[in-house]
Design an enzyme around this catalytic site. Structure first.
Site, PDB file in Angstrom:
ATOM      1  N   SER A  47       3.396  -2.168  -0.403  1.00 21.94           N
ATOM      2  CA  SER A  47       3.360  -1.338   0.428  1.00 21.94           C
ATOM      3  C   SER A  47       1.910  -1.664   1.488  1.00 21.94           C
ATOM      4  O   SER A  47       2.122  -1.636   2.759  1.00 21.94           O
ATOM      5  CB  SER A  47       3.204   0.079  -0.194  1.00 21.94           C
ATOM      6  OG  SER A  47       4.397   0.514  -0.900  1.00 21.94           O
ATOM      7  N   GLU A 173      -6.195  24.664  -5.472  1.00 23.69           N
ATOM      8  CA  GLU A 173      -4.846  24.967  -5.905  1.00 23.69           C
ATOM      9  C   GLU A 173      -4.536  24.907  -7.117  1.00 23.69           C
ATOM     10  O   GLU A 173      -3.795  25.676  -7.667  1.00 23.69           O
ATOM     11  CB  GLU A 173      -3.736  24.258  -5.070  1.00 23.69           C
ATOM     12  CG  GLU A 173      -3.709  24.657  -3.694  1.00 23.69           C
ATOM     13  CD  GLU A 173      -2.493  24.029  -2.818  1.00 23.69           C
ATOM     14  OE1 GLU A 173      -1.831  24.636  -2.322  1.00 23.69           O
ATOM     15  OE2 GLU A 173      -2.577  22.938  -2.584  1.00 23.69           O
ATOM     16  N   GLU A 270       4.617   9.322   8.383  1.00 26.85           N
ATOM     17  CA  GLU A 270       5.200   8.397   7.148  1.00 26.85           C
ATOM     18  C   GLU A 270       5.864   9.525   6.294  1.00 26.85           C
ATOM     19  O   GLU A 270       5.341  10.754   5.772  1.00 26.85           O
ATOM     20  CB  GLU A 270       3.963   7.901   6.295  1.00 26.85           C
ATOM     21  CG  GLU A 270       4.637   7.037   5.120  1.00 26.85           C
ATOM     22  CD  GLU A 270       3.654   6.963   3.894  1.00 26.85           C
ATOM     23  OE1 GLU A 270       3.838   5.971   2.968  1.00 26.85           O
ATOM     24  OE2 GLU A 270       2.297   7.658   3.926  1.00 26.85           O
ATOM     25  N   ASP A 275      10.104   6.698  -0.672  1.00 24.65           N
ATOM     26  CA  ASP A 275       9.768   5.522  -1.542  1.00 24.65           C
ATOM     27  C   ASP A 275       9.532   6.037  -3.148  1.00 24.65           C
ATOM     28  O   ASP A 275      10.040   5.434  -4.178  1.00 24.65           O
ATOM     29  CB  ASP A 275       8.387   4.899  -0.964  1.00 24.65           C
ATOM     30  CG  ASP A 275       8.416   3.696  -2.011  1.00 24.65           C
ATOM     31  OD1 ASP A 275       9.182   2.816  -2.397  1.00 24.65           O
ATOM     32  OD2 ASP A 275       7.111   3.541  -2.390  1.00 24.65           O
ATOM     33  N   ASP A 316       8.377   0.350   5.937  1.00 19.88           N
ATOM     34  CA  ASP A 316       7.424  -0.942   5.448  1.00 19.88           C
ATOM     35  C   ASP A 316       8.105  -1.705   4.509  1.00 19.88           C
ATOM     36  O   ASP A 316       7.684  -3.031   4.379  1.00 19.88           O
ATOM     37  CB  ASP A 316       6.176  -0.413   5.012  1.00 19.88           C
ATOM     38  CG  ASP A 316       6.368   0.707   3.645  1.00 19.88           C
ATOM     39  OD1 ASP A 316       7.396   1.206   3.664  1.00 19.88           O
ATOM     40  OD2 ASP A 316       5.257   1.214   3.258  1.00 19.88           O
ATOM     41  N   HIS A 317       8.983  -1.299   3.725  1.00 21.92           N
ATOM     42  CA  HIS A 317       9.775  -2.268   2.755  1.00 21.92           C
ATOM     43  C   HIS A 317      11.224  -1.686   2.468  1.00 21.92           C
ATOM     44  O   HIS A 317      11.402  -0.210   2.442  1.00 21.92           O
ATOM     45  CB  HIS A 317       9.007  -2.446   1.596  1.00 21.92           C
ATOM     46  CG  HIS A 317       8.348  -1.383   1.049  1.00 21.92           C
ATOM     47  ND1 HIS A 317       9.448  -0.471   0.058  1.00 21.92           N
ATOM     48  CD2 HIS A 317       7.131  -0.671   0.810  1.00 21.92           C
ATOM     49  CE1 HIS A 317       8.653   0.533  -0.329  1.00 21.92           C
ATOM     50  NE2 HIS A 317       7.349   0.469   0.036  1.00 21.92           N
TER      51      HIS A 317
END
Length: 496
Positions: A47, A173, A270, A275, A316-317
């Site tokens: 990545s 949180e 992104e 992924d 990216d891949h």
């Protein structure tokens, strides 16, 4: 490609259609190409090195980020002399606004390539660095806050609060969890202090309700960190104000803020959780996240003029997801079983399978019941699945997209082509101050193999592209153009 194909079918089947004929937003883009994703030292792309190629235009070594091939993994000193600028640097040099949106951590491998230079993608905070390296090299989160181009990015929306605060600071949180920094710093406070010191109007937010209340008219900079680590998968998130914001919601605010800049903008978006789900061998969440990214693409497209905005969608891949069957009927559930049994063991099998990963079992498992939580079968046992090594698609729409995004090329070509269109970096002089294209020779069009073209086939391919544009498209390339923005979506999206 399999993730995109399967997501397209799932989209149609959710609307009670067969699915195969469905189209995703990028399927209608006029420019389509294939990018090679190998790293400088690896056949199968990783990545951070892939993101370095995608954002900085150079092939990098496995698990390094924002440095060229002279930078060596885990070697702090090698990273100091091998740093490379990115599209964020180039856009800011031309006075453009910049933004980064991700549902992964803001300091994670792919987004980090836009602003950081590190000998390891894992140095997200100082606790991950060897003690000797902390004295010389900054962790990735510090670089985002202190260094260029990170400190000048106008919009930062994502996850990863744990890397911003000290080990004594509880998460707002998830109060049972604490930060990971060893230096005692609160980088959120440092980020706010930096903006105030420069006379900039800035705001920090950490939940969906606060995002919904943001007034972009009053802001120069916005930092939103919505999770201790990555944001939740959208299938698992709460629809109410207490849940994590969606990619669509973050994209909407980001584009609105960046459009305030009359010189244009660069926005990197992104869909990082696609992924992650593939690594878990969970096809349902991978496809669902792909459709969430499509929603973000459509939202961005609704806010910009594509006649003056370049939008690039790529990955990216790849991953090791496969899709197959024997006489599988049209409309068969993409998350379901093939209509034939195995002719070896007589058991059913799913249409979607993985080459390796946690789905491996002996005897092999047969998916049934709630497909949402099914772990698809894998051929080889691994804790998490690996990446795939095949080329990834590049879809583009906007100025000059059909000329520069076609055929096959190294991934490192993409940012150079974007820079050429938007007159950034080495192509900044291609535009006059009035926003018109200069009469600079078209021989300066970036080569198809911008960094790795040392073999005759790549050089010949490069020459043919330049010749084609020079002879057939010189008039078009040199015409006056009003250019607004760049959108880069990685599975991943880029907007300029």
């Amino acid at each position: 490609m399999t993730t995109l194909t399967a997501a397209r079918i799932l989209k149609g089947q959710r609307q009670r259609r067969a699915g195969e004929e469905e189209q995703l937003a990028w399927d209608q883009f006029p420019a389509v190409a294939l990018a090679r994703t190998y790293n400088n030292d690896a056949q199968i792309g990783e990545s951070s090195a892939c993101a370095t190629a995608l954002l900085c235009g150079v092939k990098a070594n496995y698990e390094t980020v924002g440095i060229d091939s002279e930078g060596r993994l885990n070697n702090c000193h090698s990273s100091l002399s091998s740093r490379v600028p990115s599209l964020f640097n180039w856009a800011q040099e031309q006075g453009k606004a910049t933004g980064l949106v991700s549902n992964a951590r803001l300091t994670h491998a792919t987004p980090a390539a836009g602003y950081a230079h590190s000998a390891s993608r894992y140095w997200e905070d100082d606790s991950k660095m060897p003690p000797a390296s902390r004295r010389t090299c900054k962790d990735i989160a510090r670089q985002l806050v202190e260094d260029q181009p990170g400190r000048s990015i106008n919009v930062l929306l994502g996850g990863g609060r744990r890397h911003w605060v000290s080990a004594m600071t509880r998460d707002p949180e998830e109060p049972q969890k604490e930060g990971r920094r060893l230096d005692g710093r609160n980088l959120v406070e440092d980020w706010l202090r930096d903006k105030k010191g420069r006379g900039l109007k800035a705001q920090y937010i950490w939940n969906k309700r606060q995002l919904q209340q943001v007034d972009v008219r009053t802001l120069d900079h916005l930092l939103g960190i919505f999770a201790f680590s990555h944001l939740e998968f959208e299938a698992d998130g709460s629809a109410g104000p207490s849940g994590d914001p969606t990619l669509l919601e973050m994209t909407r605010i980001a584009v609105q803020l960046l459009l305030k800049n009359p010189r244009g903008f660069f926005l990197f978006i992104e869909g990082g959780r696609i992924d992650h789900a593939n690594h878990y061998n969970n096809a349902f969440r991978s496809l669902d996240e792909t459709l969430a990214l499509e929603a973000a693409v459509l939202e961005a497209m609704s806010q910009v003029d594509l006649a003056e905005t370049l939008l690039v969608f790529t990955a990216d891949h790849s991953n090791v997801l496969s899709m197959g069957g024997l006489t599988t009927p049209r409309g068969n559930s993409i998350l379901g079983l093939d209509n034939k049994l195995s002719d070896v063991d007589g058991k059913p099998y799913s249409t979607l399978l993985y080459g390796n990963g946690p789905g491996y079992s002996v005897p092999r498992s047969v998916p049934h019941g709630n497909y949402r939580d099914v772990v698809q079968a894998a051929a080889i046992p691994r804790t998490w699945s690996t990446h795939g090594g095949e080329d990834v698609p590049v879809f583009a729409v906007g100025p000059l997209s059909s000329l520069l995004f076609s055929g096959t090329f190294d991934q490192s070509y993409i940012p150079h082509a974007i820079a050429y269109v938007a007159c950034l970096g080495e192509y900044a002089k291609r535009c006059t101050t009035g926003g018109k294209m200069s009469k600079q020779s078209c021989s300066d069009v970036p080569s198809l193999s911008a960094v790795m073209a040392d073999d005759s086939s790549s050089m010949n391919q490069s020459y043919m592209l330049k010749k084609q544009i020079s002879e057939k498209n010189n008039y078009l390339v040199n015409q006056p153009m009003h250019f607004t923005g760049i959108l880069l979506f990685v599975m991943i999206v880029l907007l300029i």
